[in-house]
Design a protein around this motif. Structure first.
Motif, PDB file in Angstrom:
ATOM      1  N   LEU A   1       0.834  -1.200   0.000  1.00  0.00           N
ATOM      2  CA  LEU A   1       0.000   0.000   0.000  1.00  0.00           C
ATOM      3  C   LEU A   1       0.873   1.256   0.000  1.00  0.00           C
ATOM      4  CD1 LEU A   1      -2.816  -1.052   2.512  1.00  0.00           C
ATOM      5  CD2 LEU A   1      -3.066  -0.653   0.048  1.00  0.00           C
ATOM      6  N   PRO A   2       0.375   2.349  -0.585  1.00  0.00           N
ATOM      7  CA  PRO A   2       1.199   3.549  -0.746  1.00  0.00           C
ATOM      8  C   PRO A   2       1.133   4.537   0.418  1.00  0.00           C
ATOM      9  CG  PRO A   2      -0.865   3.860  -1.911  1.00  0.00           C
ATOM     10  CD  PRO A   2      -0.911   2.471  -1.316  1.00  0.00           C
ATOM     11  N   PHE A   3       0.414   4.207   1.479  1.00  0.00           N
ATOM     12  CA  PHE A   3       0.208   5.163   2.562  1.00  0.00           C
ATOM     13  C   PHE A   3       1.457   5.296   3.439  1.00  0.00           C
ATOM     14  CE2 PHE A   3      -3.921   2.962   1.789  1.00  0.00           C
ATOM     15  CZ  PHE A   3      -4.487   3.974   1.033  1.00  0.00           C
ATOM     16  N   ARG A   4       1.499   6.398   4.190  1.00  0.00           N
ATOM     17  CA  ARG A   4       2.627   6.624   5.095  1.00  0.00           C
ATOM     18  C   ARG A   4       2.788   5.468   6.076  1.00  0.00           C
ATOM     19  NH1 ARG A   4       3.133  11.634   9.478  1.00  0.00           N
ATOM     20  NH2 ARG A   4       5.036  10.893  10.509  1.00  0.00           N
ATOM     21  N   LYS A   5       1.683   5.002   6.605  1.00  0.00           N
ATOM     22  CA  LYS A   5       1.651   3.810   7.443  1.00  0.00           C
ATOM     23  C   LYS A   5       0.300   3.158   7.232  1.00  0.00           C
ATOM     24  CE  LYS A   5       2.092   2.106  12.215  1.00  0.00           C
ATOM     25  NZ  LYS A   5       3.023   1.026  11.833  1.00  0.00           N
ATOM     26  N   SER A   6       0.283   1.833   7.163  1.00  0.00           N
ATOM     27  CA  SER A   6      -0.960   1.102   6.937  1.00  0.00           C
ATOM     28  C   SER A   6      -1.162   0.068   8.035  1.00  0.00           C
ATOM     29  CB  SER A   6      -0.932   0.384   5.582  1.00  0.00           C
ATOM     30  OG  SER A   6      -0.689   1.288   4.525  1.00  0.00           O
ATOM     31  N   ILE A   7      -2.363   0.038   8.579  1.00  0.00           N
ATOM     32  CA  ILE A   7      -2.763  -1.013   9.511  1.00  0.00           C
ATOM     33  C   ILE A   7      -4.021  -1.651   8.952  1.00  0.00           C
ATOM     34  CG2 ILE A   7      -3.564  -1.576  11.826  1.00  0.00           C
ATOM     35  CD1 ILE A   7      -1.968   0.762  12.895  1.00  0.00           C
ATOM     36  N   VAL A   8      -3.952  -2.963   8.687  1.00  0.00           N
ATOM     37  CA  VAL A   8      -5.088  -3.691   8.137  1.00  0.00           C
ATOM     38  C   VAL A   8      -5.737  -4.528   9.238  1.00  0.00           C
ATOM     39  CG1 VAL A   8      -5.848  -5.424   6.479  1.00  0.00           C
ATOM     40  CG2 VAL A   8      -4.089  -3.769   5.827  1.00  0.00           C
ATOM     41  N   GLU A   9      -7.028  -4.296   9.443  1.00  0.00           N
ATOM     42  CA  GLU A   9      -7.833  -5.058  10.389  1.00  0.00           C
ATOM     43  C   GLU A   9      -8.954  -5.756   9.617  1.00  0.00           C
ATOM     44  OE1 GLU A   9      -7.307  -5.539  13.464  1.00  0.00           O
ATOM     45  OE2 GLU A   9      -6.077  -3.896  14.244  1.00  0.00           O
ATOM     46  N   THR A  10      -9.715  -6.591  10.293  1.00  0.00           N
ATOM     47  CA  THR A  10     -10.868  -7.200   9.654  1.00  0.00           C
ATOM     48  C   THR A  10     -12.008  -6.196   9.549  1.00  0.00           C
ATOM     49  OG1 THR A  10     -11.850  -7.981  11.716  1.00  0.00           O
ATOM     50  CG2 THR A  10     -10.240  -9.431  10.647  1.00  0.00           C
ATOM     51  N   ASP A  11     -12.934  -6.467   8.640  1.00  0.00           N
ATOM     52  CA  ASP A  11     -14.102  -5.596   8.534  1.00  0.00           C
ATOM     53  C   ASP A  11     -14.958  -5.670   9.799  1.00  0.00           C
ATOM     54  OD1 ASP A  11     -14.689  -8.245   7.919  1.00  0.00           O
ATOM     55  OD2 ASP A  11     -16.019  -7.781   6.250  1.00  0.00           O
ATOM     56  N   ALA A  12     -14.931  -6.827  10.489  1.00  0.00           N
ATOM     57  CA  ALA A  12     -15.683  -6.942  11.743  1.00  0.00           C
ATOM     58  C   ALA A  12     -15.101  -6.036  12.823  1.00  0.00           C
ATOM     59  CB  ALA A  12     -15.699  -8.391  12.220  1.00  0.00           C
ATOM     60  N   MET A  13     -13.773  -5.868  12.828  1.00  0.00           N
ATOM     61  CA  MET A  13     -13.139  -5.053  13.862  1.00  0.00           C
ATOM     62  C   MET A  13     -13.557  -3.588  13.758  1.00  0.00           C
ATOM     63  SD  MET A  13     -11.234  -5.225  16.528  1.00  0.00           S
ATOM     64  CE  MET A  13     -10.170  -6.674  16.436  1.00  0.00           C
ATOM     65  N   ILE A  14     -13.608  -3.058  12.543  1.00  0.00           N
ATOM     66  CA  ILE A  14     -14.028  -1.662  12.422  1.00  0.00           C
ATOM     67  C   ILE A  14     -15.535  -1.526  12.661  1.00  0.00           C
ATOM     68  CG2 ILE A  14     -12.102  -1.012  10.941  1.00  0.00           C
ATOM     69  CD1 ILE A  14     -14.079  -1.045   8.564  1.00  0.00           C
ATOM     70  N   ALA A  15     -16.292  -2.578  12.368  1.00  0.00           N
ATOM     71  CA  ALA A  15     -17.721  -2.548  12.683  1.00  0.00           C
ATOM     72  C   ALA A  15     -17.923  -2.505  14.198  1.00  0.00           C
ATOM     73  CB  ALA A  15     -18.426  -3.767  12.097  1.00  0.00           C
ATOM     74  N   LEU A  16     -17.104  -3.266  14.937  1.00  0.00           N
ATOM     75  CA  LEU A  16     -17.177  -3.241  16.401  1.00  0.00           C
ATOM     76  C   LEU A  16     -16.824  -1.860  16.936  1.00  0.00           C
ATOM     77  CD1 LEU A  16     -17.419  -4.789  19.139  1.00  0.00           C
ATOM     78  CD2 LEU A  16     -14.965  -5.241  18.957  1.00  0.00           C
ATOM     79  N   GLU A  17     -15.757  -1.282  16.429  1.00  0.00           N
ATOM     80  CA  GLU A  17     -15.334   0.048  16.866  1.00  0.00           C
ATOM     81  C   GLU A  17     -16.429   1.075  16.583  1.00  0.00           C
ATOM     82  OE1 GLU A  17     -12.160   2.770  18.271  1.00  0.00           O
ATOM     83  OE2 GLU A  17     -12.129   0.584  18.118  1.00  0.00           O
ATOM     84  N   GLY A  18     -17.024   0.978  15.400  1.00  0.00           N
ATOM     85  CA  GLY A  18     -18.080   1.919  15.065  1.00  0.00           C
ATOM     86  C   GLY A  18     -19.303   1.755  15.947  1.00  0.00           C
ATOM     87  N   ALA A  19     -19.641   0.512  16.248  1.00  0.00           N
ATOM     88  CA  ALA A  19     -20.882   0.247  16.980  1.00  0.00           C
ATOM     89  C   ALA A  19     -20.781   0.574  18.457  1.00  0.00           C
ATOM     90  CB  ALA A  19     -21.282  -1.213  16.802  1.00  0.00           C
ATOM     91  N   VAL A  20     -19.688   0.155  19.124  1.00  0.00           N
ATOM     92  CA  VAL A  20     -19.613   0.301  20.586  1.00  0.00           C
ATOM     93  C   VAL A  20     -18.446   1.157  21.049  1.00  0.00           C
ATOM     94  CG1 VAL A  20     -20.696  -1.969  20.824  1.00  0.00           C
ATOM     95  CG2 VAL A  20     -18.212  -1.781  20.996  1.00  0.00           C
ATOM     96  N   GLY A  21     -17.661   1.706  20.119  1.00  0.00           N
ATOM     97  CA  GLY A  21     -16.508   2.505  20.508  1.00  0.00           C
ATOM     98  C   GLY A  21     -15.324   1.631  20.871  1.00  0.00           C
ATOM     99  N   SER A  22     -14.409   2.154  21.640  1.00  0.00           N
ATOM    100  CA  SER A  22     -13.176   1.439  21.959  1.00  0.00           C
ATOM    101  C   SER A  22     -13.258   0.647  23.261  1.00  0.00           C
ATOM    102  CB  SER A  22     -12.009   2.429  22.045  1.00  0.00           C
ATOM    103  OG  SER A  22     -12.250   3.401  23.054  1.00  0.00           O
ATOM    104  N   GLY A  23     -14.414   0.692  23.928  1.00  0.00           N
ATOM    105  CA  GLY A  23     -14.559   0.005  25.207  1.00  0.00           C
ATOM    106  C   GLY A  23     -15.114  -1.396  25.068  1.00  0.00           C
TER     107      GLY A  23
END
Length: 290
Positions: free
Chosen positions: A90-112
């Motif tokens: 990937l061409p970004f300065r830094k890339s972190i790849v997670e699963t689509d479920a992980m970002i769905a969890l973060e979006g739904a309930v936050g970081s807690g």
């Protein structure tokens, strides 16, 4: 560091959000499929295109992509070494790849602490406690996805054939499905030989509709799926105050059928998966220096 990127990629499309380092979204854009399990090279192209389009939408130079860190939640990231391979190209300065479920969890309930149940064409579950995330299910249509739209639809066709043979009970639902196939069970078999999960899932709404009328077959199908859904959620051991968000196209249909203790935990998602990717990016890249 002027910007961060959050990216949500799946088999249908790839969405990118350009944001300031504190997570304020400036622009969004969408490109093509980005499932890194089925097509890593194609996914990379869609990811870069969506990121560049987000910069353009914000009136910024797309060349800044190379100076911007990105948090990506992608379908297929949990399989093999796909995530690491993609990060390397990937061409970004830094890339972190997670699963689509992980970002769905973060979006739904936050970081807690909390959990999500994804109830759609497929099913999957993800919970977090004390900073540790734990997945359940998500094994796919062939050997998993119990209670999903695809499995509900497939079981409906199976029970329709059993009813036709007089082996299982018939009902208004099985009669209706047989009529869809012109009363010919061979047509059901022909359909099944080429049907994809989404094709089977197309029959799921009929099961929910007929269950409301007391249809014996419809209620049996849903009871089987619901038992696995509840057992999966229960494995997280959620306590009062720890939110559970139901996501996916069948979420609103399953919610009123859940037992009261589980239903009492349900909270609406705080934001969608793309918002979750941006929130994770803001949290994880906050340590980067300008």
């Amino acid at each position: 560091m002027r910007f961060i990127l959050g990216i949500d990629g799946g088999g249908t499309s790839c969405r990118a959000a350009l944001a300031t380092p504190d997570g304020t979204i400036l622009a969004r854009a969408k490109s093509g499929s980005a499932n890194i399990y089925t097509n890593l090279a194609g996914a990379r192209a869609s990811i870069v295109e969506a990121a560049q389009m987000a910069f353009a939408e914000a009136g910024e130079d797309a060349g800044l992509v190379a100076e911007t860190p990105a948090l990506l939640g992608l379908a297929g990231a949990n399989v093999g070494d796909n995530a690491r391979q993609l990060e390397a190209v990937l061409p970004f300065r830094k890339s972190i790849v997670e699963t689509d479920a992980m970002i769905a969890l973060e979006g739904a309930v936050g970081s807690g602490d909390g959990a999500i149940a994804i109830l759609g064409t497929g099913t999957a579950y993800l919970g977090r406690r004390g900073g540790e995330a734990r997945p359940i299910g998500g094994w796919g249509f062939l050997i998993g996805d119990q209670g999903s739209g695809a499995q509900v639809g497939r079981e409906l066709l199976e029970r329709t054939l059993l009813a036709f043979d007089g082996v299982g009970p018939s009902s208004p639902l099985t009669d209706e499905i047989l009529a869809v196939f012109k009363g010919d069970p061979d047509r059901i078999i022909t359909f099944g030989t080429t049907a994809k999960p989404g094709d089977f899932a197309g029959f799921a709404p009929k099961v929910f509709d007929h269950a409301e009328t007391g249809d014996e077959v419809a209620q049996a199908i849903l009871a089987r799926g619901l038992s696995t859904i509840e057992a999966s959620i229960a494995r997280f051991g959620l306590q009062p105050g720890e939110p559970l968000s139901l996501l996916g196209g069948l979420a609103s249909l399953y919610e009123p059928r859940l037992s009261e203790p589980i239903r009492a935990l349900v909270r609406p998602p705080q934001q969608d998966a793309l918002g979750g990717a941006v929130s994770m990016a803001a949290r994880l890249f906050g340590v980067l220096k300008a």
